[in-house]
Enzyme design. Structure first.
Site, PDB file in Angstrom:
ATOM      1  CB  THR A   1      45.307 -66.689  44.317  1.00 30.68           C
ATOM      2  OG1 THR A   1      46.795 -66.876  45.024  1.00 30.68           O
ATOM      3  CG2 THR A   1      44.504 -67.971  44.769  1.00 30.68           C
TER       4      THR A   1
ATOM      5  CD  GLU B   1      49.724 -70.292  47.583  1.00 33.71           C
ATOM      6  OE1 GLU B   1      49.218 -71.505  48.402  1.00 33.71           O
ATOM      7  OE2 GLU B   1      50.654 -69.907  47.497  1.00 33.71           O
TER       8      GLU B   1
ATOM      9  CE1 TYR C   1      42.914 -67.334  49.490  1.00 39.00           C
ATOM     10  CE2 TYR C   1      45.094 -68.388  48.167  1.00 39.00           C
ATOM     11  CZ  TYR C   1      43.891 -67.049  48.586  1.00 39.00           C
ATOM     12  OH  TYR C   1      44.319 -66.057  47.979  1.00 39.00           O
TER      13      TYR C   1
HETATM   14  P1  NAP Z   1      43.175 -59.315  52.652  1.00 37.86           P
HETATM   15  O1  NAP Z   1      43.977 -58.025  53.194  1.00 37.86           O
HETATM   16  O2  NAP Z   1      43.134 -60.419  53.337  1.00 37.86           O
HETATM   17  O3  NAP Z   1      41.510 -58.902  52.652  1.00 37.86           O
HETATM   18  C1  NAP Z   1      40.462 -59.653  52.248  1.00 37.86           C
HETATM   19  C2  NAP Z   1      39.264 -59.010  52.304  1.00 37.86           C
HETATM   20  O4  NAP Z   1      38.335 -59.783  52.461  1.00 37.86           O
HETATM   21  C3  NAP Z   1      38.880 -58.063  53.736  1.00 37.86           C
HETATM   22  O5  NAP Z   1      38.359 -56.877  53.473  1.00 37.86           O
HETATM   23  C4  NAP Z   1      38.127 -59.073  54.512  1.00 37.86           C
HETATM   24  O6  NAP Z   1      37.240 -58.393  55.775  1.00 37.86           O
HETATM   25  C5  NAP Z   1      37.239 -59.494  53.554  1.00 37.86           C
HETATM   26  N1  NAP Z   1      36.469 -60.762  54.033  1.00 37.86           N
HETATM   27  C6  NAP Z   1      36.753 -61.809  54.732  1.00 37.86           C
HETATM   28  N2  NAP Z   1      35.860 -62.608  54.805  1.00 37.86           N
HETATM   29  C7  NAP Z   1      34.846 -61.934  54.305  1.00 37.86           C
HETATM   30  C8  NAP Z   1      33.330 -62.486  54.259  1.00 37.86           C
HETATM   31  N3  NAP Z   1      32.879 -63.486  54.738  1.00 37.86           N
HETATM   32  N4  NAP Z   1      32.387 -61.637  53.762  1.00 37.86           N
HETATM   33  C9  NAP Z   1      32.849 -60.482  53.256  1.00 37.86           C
HETATM   34  N5  NAP Z   1      34.186 -60.035  53.166  1.00 37.86           N
HETATM   35  C10 NAP Z   1      35.029 -60.797  53.815  1.00 37.86           C
HETATM   36  O7  NAP Z   1      43.429 -59.775  51.044  1.00 37.86           O
HETATM   37  P2  NAP Z   1      44.312 -59.019  49.975  1.00 37.86           P
HETATM   38  O8  NAP Z   1      45.537 -59.364  50.477  1.00 37.86           O
HETATM   39  O9  NAP Z   1      43.684 -57.578  49.942  1.00 37.86           O
HETATM   40  O10 NAP Z   1      43.788 -59.664  48.906  1.00 37.86           O
HETATM   41  C11 NAP Z   1      42.591 -59.497  48.067  1.00 37.86           C
HETATM   42  C12 NAP Z   1      42.060 -60.555  47.457  1.00 37.86           C
HETATM   43  O11 NAP Z   1      42.940 -61.028  46.602  1.00 37.86           O
HETATM   44  C13 NAP Z   1      41.855 -61.898  48.166  1.00 37.86           C
HETATM   45  O12 NAP Z   1      40.606 -62.683  47.722  1.00 37.86           O
HETATM   46  C14 NAP Z   1      42.883 -62.861  48.126  1.00 37.86           C
HETATM   47  O13 NAP Z   1      42.386 -64.225  48.465  1.00 37.86           O
HETATM   48  C15 NAP Z   1      43.296 -62.453  46.560  1.00 37.86           C
HETATM   49  N6  NAP Z   1      44.740 -62.557  46.468  1.00 37.86           N
HETATM   50  C16 NAP Z   1      45.627 -62.023  47.367  1.00 37.86           C
HETATM   51  C17 NAP Z   1      46.921 -62.069  47.019  1.00 37.86           C
HETATM   52  C18 NAP Z   1      48.136 -61.490  47.765  1.00 37.86           C
HETATM   53  O14 NAP Z   1      49.215 -61.631  47.431  1.00 37.86           O
HETATM   54  N7  NAP Z   1      47.613 -60.316  48.378  1.00 37.86           N
HETATM   55  C19 NAP Z   1      47.448 -62.701  45.747  1.00 37.86           C
HETATM   56  C20 NAP Z   1      46.374 -63.302  44.808  1.00 37.86           C
HETATM   57  C21 NAP Z   1      45.073 -63.141  45.383  1.00 37.86           C
HETATM   58  P3  NAP Z   1      37.940 -58.010  57.111  1.00 37.86           P
HETATM   59  O15 NAP Z   1      38.917 -56.794  56.954  1.00 37.86           O
HETATM   60  O16 NAP Z   1      36.875 -57.652  57.880  1.00 37.86           O
HETATM   61  O17 NAP Z   1      38.913 -58.971  57.451  1.00 37.86           O
HETATM   62  O1  F7E Z   2      53.646 -66.880  52.991  1.00 36.28           O
HETATM   63  C1  F7E Z   2      56.695 -68.698  54.379  1.00 36.28           C
HETATM   64  C2  F7E Z   2      55.406 -69.790  53.755  1.00 36.28           C
HETATM   65  O2  F7E Z   2      51.695 -66.271  54.218  1.00 36.28           O
HETATM   66  C3  F7E Z   2      54.660 -66.683  51.996  1.00 36.28           C
HETATM   67  C4  F7E Z   2      48.377 -64.650  50.397  1.00 36.28           C
HETATM   68  O3  F7E Z   2      48.103 -63.320  50.004  1.00 36.28           O
HETATM   69  O4  F7E Z   2      49.955 -65.006  48.442  1.00 36.28           O
HETATM   70  C5  F7E Z   2      49.932 -65.240  49.773  1.00 36.28           C
HETATM   71  O5  F7E Z   2      49.976 -66.406  50.202  1.00 36.28           O
HETATM   72  C6  F7E Z   2      55.764 -67.975  52.050  1.00 36.28           C
HETATM   73  C7  F7E Z   2      55.259 -69.361  52.316  1.00 36.28           C
HETATM   74  O6  F7E Z   2      51.992 -65.886  51.731  1.00 36.28           O
HETATM   75  C8  F7E Z   2      56.467 -67.865  57.646  1.00 36.28           C
HETATM   76  O7  F7E Z   2      55.546 -70.911  54.122  1.00 36.28           O
HETATM   77  C9  F7E Z   2      58.018 -68.697  56.319  1.00 36.28           C
HETATM   78  O8  F7E Z   2      55.797 -70.217  51.580  1.00 36.28           O
HETATM   79  O9  F7E Z   2      53.180 -64.495  53.524  1.00 36.28           O
HETATM   80  P1  F7E Z   2      52.616 -65.861  53.197  1.00 36.28           P
HETATM   81  P2  F7E Z   2      51.199 -67.095  50.843  1.00 36.28           P
HETATM   82  O10 F7E Z   2      50.999 -68.363  51.565  1.00 36.28           O
HETATM   83  O11 F7E Z   2      52.095 -67.014  49.518  1.00 36.28           O
HETATM   84  C10 F7E Z   2      49.058 -65.794  47.623  1.00 36.28           C
HETATM   85  C11 F7E Z   2      49.577 -65.450  46.246  1.00 36.28           C
HETATM   86  C12 F7E Z   2      47.556 -65.684  48.067  1.00 36.28           C
HETATM   87  O12 F7E Z   2      46.694 -65.646  47.613  1.00 36.28           O
HETATM   88  C13 F7E Z   2      47.042 -65.533  49.435  1.00 36.28           C
HETATM   89  O13 F7E Z   2      45.984 -64.835  49.780  1.00 36.28           O
HETATM   90  O14 F7E Z   2      56.332 -67.725  53.418  1.00 36.28           O
HETATM   91  N1  F7E Z   2      56.897 -68.380  55.639  1.00 36.28           N
HETATM   92  N2  F7E Z   2      57.914 -68.294  57.691  1.00 36.28           N
HETATM   93  C14 F7E Z   2      55.903 -67.870  56.453  1.00 36.28           C
HETATM   94  N3  F7E Z   2      54.676 -67.341  55.934  1.00 36.28           N
HETATM   95  C15 F7E Z   2      53.930 -66.618  56.994  1.00 36.28           C
HETATM   96  N4  F7E Z   2      52.827 -66.284  56.681  1.00 36.28           N
HETATM   97  N5  F7E Z   2      54.591 -66.814  58.194  1.00 36.28           N
HETATM   98  C16 F7E Z   2      55.851 -67.166  58.956  1.00 36.28           C
HETATM   99  O15 F7E Z   2      56.403 -67.005  60.005  1.00 36.28           O
END
Ligand code: NAP
Ligand code: F7E
Length: 344
Positions: A133, A135, A157
């Site tokens: 990520t 992050e 995270y």
């Molecule tokens: P998500 O919607 O939160 O899905 C996370 C998945 O992990 C869900 O299927 C969840 O199961 C499962 N999980 C959580 N805890 C677990 C455990 N203890 N054992 C087995 N499975 C577990 O995340 P996503 O957006 O699809 O992202 C997929 C991956 O890419 C994650 O690793 C995330 O950190 C990473 N990532 C996401 C983004 C983004 O912007 N979306 C960007 C960079 C990296 P449940 O459905 O039961 O909760």
């Molecule tokens: O926040 C701001 C918050 O929670 C984005 C995950 O998929 O992407 C995701 O992480 C921004 C942040 O995503 C609210 O402070 C303002 O700056 O949608 P988010 P994230 O933290 O960028 C990365 C790449 C991952 O890997 C992660 O798994 O939005 N923000 N107001 C808010 N964020 C949330 N959630 N809620 C608010 O009300």
């Protein structure tokens, strides 16, 4: 010809659902690992089960990233060609509240999969994808982030994902496992979790427009994110595992917007005319038509430390994987709005 087998951790998540469909359309057999929950958690993949074209090639098993034996047994049982580790406690703000659990699942969970591959002697049989990520870049002060940008994570995270990144590199170098880190910037979709900011904004604004909600409460409006579409991003996960050699790649659009700019774009497409007034925590958005306040800021949505700015330089993926994103932010917002209107 024998079908390729993919094993997906995190199959019930946003990316798990898109990746499953993508691989099924590529004629894979897909095995997904879901964790036990007290209520059914397969909403995002239920349509795959119902589709007769996919049904017989898609199977789910119970397992958990905190449970080594389930991981080992499932890898042994399914004998995958490719493993995608998408499982995580993926919410940055929540990771401040459950830091140890986030490290356990995201960091040690990755190690458990790699260790299972090694101990089963599957290093020549299986390819491994780790969901890294942006992050991990966190508070690094760079104009663009690429594969050479140093990590400076700013949340439990982010730190847990750095462990997962480096343990993946370590097992690749130590045991010759075909293992890749995809360092993906934010990617969204209609099935994004409801507490991530893009989904929260679009769902909130539509509910306000239709009279189901009065106000939307947000946190920091000035953080900048590089947002793409999950459908584009799962394709590149697969591409990483089809190369001659394993490697790590950053994946993003190269464009960055503030949360406030995202709100403005979404409001415009939904048909709201809004005006921003006030400053800091007192900043608000007013619906120009009826003068009502529809967005306010709340301290509880601010994080102890913020990642202020993320912008990807995905030149390496463009050159070596022939990948670039196809879906613009405006089209992503449009798709999310259409979905929300249908599901209100
Ligand atoms: P998500 O919607 O939160 O899905 C996370 C998945 O992990 C869900 O299927 C969840 O199961 C499962 N999980 C959580 N805890 C677990 C455990 N203890 N054992 C087995 N499975 C577990 O995340 P996503 O957006 O699809 O992202 C997929 C991956 O890419 C994650 O690793 C995330 O950190 C990473 N990532 C996401 C983004 C983004 O912007 N979306 C960007 C960079 C990296 P449940 O459905 O039961 O909760
Ligand atoms: O926040 C701001 C918050 O929670 C984005 C995950 O998929 O992407 C995701 O992480 C921004 C942040 O995503 C609210 O402070 C303002 O700056 O949608 P988010 P994230 O933290 O960028 C990365 C790449 C991952 O890997 C992660 O798994 O939005 N923000 N107001 C808010 N964020 C949330 N959630 N809620 C608010 O009300």
């Amino acid at each position: 010809m024998k079908k390729k087998i993919a094993l997906i951790f995190g199959v019930t998540g946003q990316d798990g659902a898109y990746l499953s469909k993508f691989l099924l359309n590529k004629n894979y057999k897909v095995y997904g690992i879901k964790r036990r929950s007290s209520i059914i958690n397969t909403q995002r993949i239920d349509d795959i089960y119902k589709d007769i074209n996919y049904k017989s090639n898609f199977l789910l098993f119970y397992g958990d990233l905190t449970d080594s034996s389930s991981i080992l047994n499932l890898i042994k049982k399914t004998k995958p060609d490719e493993i995608y580790n998408l499982g995580a406690q993926s919410h940055v703000q929540v990771s401040f509240e459950v830091p140890e659990y986030s490290a356990e699942v995201n960091g040690l969970g990755t190690l458990r999969i790699l260790e299972a591959i090694r101990s089963l002697n599957y290093q020549k049989k299986v390819k491994f994808y780790q969901a890294g990520t942006s992050e991990m870049f966190g508070r690094t002060k760079e104009k663009f982030h690429n594969e050479k940008t140093p990590f400076y994570p700013a949340s439990p995270y982010g730190v847990s994902k750095c462990f997962a990144h480096w343990i993946t590199v370590n097992y690749r170098e130590a045991y010759d496992i075909y293992a890749c880190n995809g360092i993906l910037f934010n990617h969204e979709s209609p099935i994004r979790g409801e507490t991530f900011v893009t989904k929260k904004i679009i769902q909130g604004l539509i509910r306000i427009k239709d009279g189901y909600q009065k106000k939307l409460f947000l946190g920091n409006l000035y953080a900048k994110r590089d947002w793409g579409h999950a459908r584009d991003y799962v394709e590149v996960m697969w591409k990483m595992l089809q190369q001659k050699k394993p490697d790590d790649y950053v994946i993003g659009t190269g464009k960055t917007f503030t949360i406030k700019e995202f709100v403005n774009k979404a409001a415009k497409q939904i048909g709201f005319k809004i005006k921003w007034v006030g400053k800091g925590i007192g900043e608000k958005a007013i619906n120009v038509e009826n003068k009502k306040i529809i967005i306010e800021c709340r301290k509880r949505y601010f994080r102890p430390v913020e990642v202020d700015y993320l912008k990807c330089n995905a030149q390496k993926a463009k050159k070596l994987l022939k990948w670039s994103p196809k879906i613009s932010l405006d089209n992503l917002i449009n798709e999310m709005i259409e979905y929300e209107l249908q599901h209100l």
